[in-house]
Design a protein around this motif. Sequence first.
Motif, short mmCIF file in Angstrom:
data_model
loop_
_atom_site.label_atom_id
_atom_site.label_comp_id
_atom_site.label_asym_id
_atom_site.label_seq_id
_atom_site.Cartn_x
_atom_site.Cartn_y
_atom_site.Cartn_z
N LEU A 232 -8.25 -32.94 -10.77
CA LEU A 232 -7.03 -33.73 -10.63
C LEU A 232 -7.20 -35.05 -11.36
CD1 LEU A 232 -6.71 -33.25 -6.77
CD2 LEU A 232 -5.37 -32.02 -8.47
N ASP A 233 -6.16 -35.49 -12.05
CA ASP A 233 -6.24 -36.81 -12.67
C ASP A 233 -5.92 -37.87 -11.61
OD1 ASP A 233 -3.44 -37.01 -12.41
OD2 ASP A 233 -3.06 -36.38 -14.48
N LEU A 234 -5.94 -39.13 -12.00
CA LEU A 234 -5.76 -40.20 -11.02
C LEU A 234 -4.30 -40.37 -10.59
CD1 LEU A 234 -8.32 -42.91 -12.14
CD2 LEU A 234 -8.60 -40.98 -10.58
N ASP A 235 -3.42 -39.55 -11.14
CA ASP A 235 -2.05 -39.46 -10.63
C ASP A 235 -1.88 -38.27 -9.70
OD1 ASP A 235 -0.95 -41.71 -11.96
OD2 ASP A 235 -0.88 -40.57 -13.83
N GLY A 236 -3.00 -37.56 -9.43
CA GLY A 236 -2.95 -36.42 -8.53
C GLY A 236 -2.45 -35.14 -9.16
N LYS A 237 -2.36 -35.12 -10.49
CA LYS A 237 -1.87 -33.93 -11.19
C LYS A 237 -3.04 -33.02 -11.58
CE LYS A 237 2.32 -35.61 -11.12
NZ LYS A 237 3.32 -35.05 -10.16
N ILE A 238 -2.83 -31.72 -11.47
CA ILE A 238 -3.87 -30.75 -11.80
C ILE A 238 -4.12 -30.73 -13.30
CG2 ILE A 238 -4.45 -28.29 -11.85
CD1 ILE A 238 -2.91 -28.03 -9.18
N ILE A 239 -5.40 -30.81 -13.67
CA ILE A 239 -5.81 -30.67 -15.07
C ILE A 239 -6.26 -29.22 -15.25
CG2 ILE A 239 -7.27 -31.58 -16.91
CD1 ILE A 239 -7.83 -34.00 -15.06
N LYS A 240 -5.38 -28.37 -15.74
CA LYS A 240 -5.64 -26.93 -15.77
C LYS A 240 -6.89 -26.56 -16.56
CE LYS A 240 -0.86 -25.48 -15.04
NZ LYS A 240 0.30 -24.70 -15.58
N GLU A 241 -7.09 -27.23 -17.71
CA GLU A 241 -8.20 -26.84 -18.58
C GLU A 241 -9.56 -27.21 -18.01
OE1 GLU A 241 -6.65 -30.86 -20.13
OE2 GLU A 241 -5.83 -29.00 -19.26
N LYS A 242 -9.61 -28.03 -16.98
CA LYS A 242 -10.88 -28.41 -16.36
C LYS A 242 -11.01 -27.86 -14.94
CE LYS A 242 -11.68 -32.48 -19.22
NZ LYS A 242 -12.69 -31.77 -20.03
N SER A 243 -10.09 -27.01 -14.53
CA SER A 243 -10.12 -26.42 -13.19
C SER A 243 -10.76 -25.04 -13.24
CB SER A 243 -8.70 -26.33 -12.62
OG SER A 243 -8.13 -27.61 -12.48
N LEU A 244 -11.44 -24.68 -12.15
CA LEU A 244 -12.10 -23.38 -12.05
C LEU A 244 -11.36 -22.53 -11.03
CD1 LEU A 244 -15.77 -24.70 -11.76
CD2 LEU A 244 -14.57 -24.03 -13.85
N THR A 245 -11.10 -21.28 -11.36
CA THR A 245 -10.44 -20.36 -10.42
C THR A 245 -11.26 -19.06 -10.34
OG1 THR A 245 -9.01 -19.55 -12.20
CG2 THR A 245 -8.14 -21.32 -10.83
N GLY A 246 -10.83 -18.16 -9.45
CA GLY A 246 -11.56 -16.91 -9.27
C GLY A 246 -12.88 -17.10 -8.54
N VAL A 247 -12.95 -18.16 -7.72
CA VAL A 247 -14.17 -18.48 -6.98
C VAL A 247 -14.06 -17.90 -5.56
CG1 VAL A 247 -15.67 -20.33 -6.18
CG2 VAL A 247 -14.38 -20.60 -8.32
N SER A 248 -15.17 -17.36 -5.05
CA SER A 248 -15.16 -16.70 -3.74
C SER A 248 -15.43 -17.69 -2.61
CB SER A 248 -16.21 -15.59 -3.71
OG SER A 248 -15.90 -14.60 -4.67
N TYR A 249 -14.38 -18.34 -2.17
CA TYR A 249 -14.38 -19.26 -1.04
C TYR A 249 -15.26 -20.48 -1.26
CZ TYR A 249 -12.84 -20.06 3.78
OH TYR A 249 -12.21 -20.54 4.90
N PRO A 250 -14.85 -21.35 -2.14
CA PRO A 250 -15.58 -22.62 -2.31
C PRO A 250 -15.30 -23.54 -1.14
CG PRO A 250 -13.60 -22.64 -3.64
CD PRO A 250 -13.67 -21.27 -3.01
#
Length: 345
Positions: free
Chosen positions: A77-95
């Motif tokens: 998330l940037d400092l405006d609380g917006k998701i930064i898609k290119e730096k986010s990780l998905t497909g994780v098993s219960y982080p």
Amino acid sequence: MIYLRSKMMKKTLILGVISAVVFSCGNGLPEIAPTLKSEKLPHDSDDPAIWINHKNPEQSIVFGTDKDEIDGGVYALDLDGKIIKEKSLTGVSYPNNVDVEYGFKLNDSTKTDIMIFSEREKNQIRVYSVPDMKPLDNGGFKVFEDETDVEMKRPMGVSIYKNPSTEEISVFVSRKAGPTEGYLYQYALVSDSLGVHSNLLRKMGTFSGQKEIEAIAVDDELGFVYFSDEGVGIRKYHADPKKGNKEIALFGTDHFKDDIEGIAIATYANGEGFIIVSNQQNHSFNIFKRSDNSFVKEINLGTIETDGCDVITTPLGKKYPNGLFVSMNDEQDFFFHALDSLKLK
């Protein structure tokens, strides 16, 4: 007249129900409104970690975990609380929990900042470089491998320790269930010609047997590790294994309604600062002195049932001139508070 009286009685009843609901969810403390609320995550927000971009503080990142057994994620998330898609990780098993550290030595000439998070359903922790978000762990490091009980293999909390004298980096890991002694494991992170490895350093930490232990926070400068024994209090130990496994203190035992959760350490010069701990079922935070762990005050930041939180005292631009506090809110998001608003000092 009868009809009017009936309407008035109905209105009074409705107002009474609303008041009862508000009172039952409230804590009687004045609310300190957030500077902003983040975008909502897809599933179940849990724990944040703030990474400081020292070259450009306004480009700093808040990482937040999103719990799901199949498509969980660690969102940037940037400092405006917006998701930064290119730096986010998905497909994780219960982080579950996430933490960051600076200057991990890859080789004699290369250092990188790192992010570590727990992946509960795979019984492992993950290690990524920041901000390029490249995995350093060859798919993950297994934890609690010597346990035969499957429930005792499932990691939850993580917190990184960087020894200020040696610059060696290690990570504390807690779990969903564990024994009354040795609930936490501490792993060294080392890098050689074959890559990055994790080596078990020690098993430590007393557990009351009530509820569980999730939240961990390390004070690198003073050399202490704190963790929430959720039904009892906050336990304090030396972060350096060479200083032994004896408990230094147990505090906060009289200041929580139920479920002692996330811990954040606001550090200032000369060992001054504050330890901020989520009072989950009271929808509030308790603040203790960093120097002697004495209770300071309780505050309401408007969050509901906060799990994880993080804080930094470094200026991050005009919006956060003296630091930032981020806390999980039980509506799939995170609250960002300019640190000044907490009135710690």
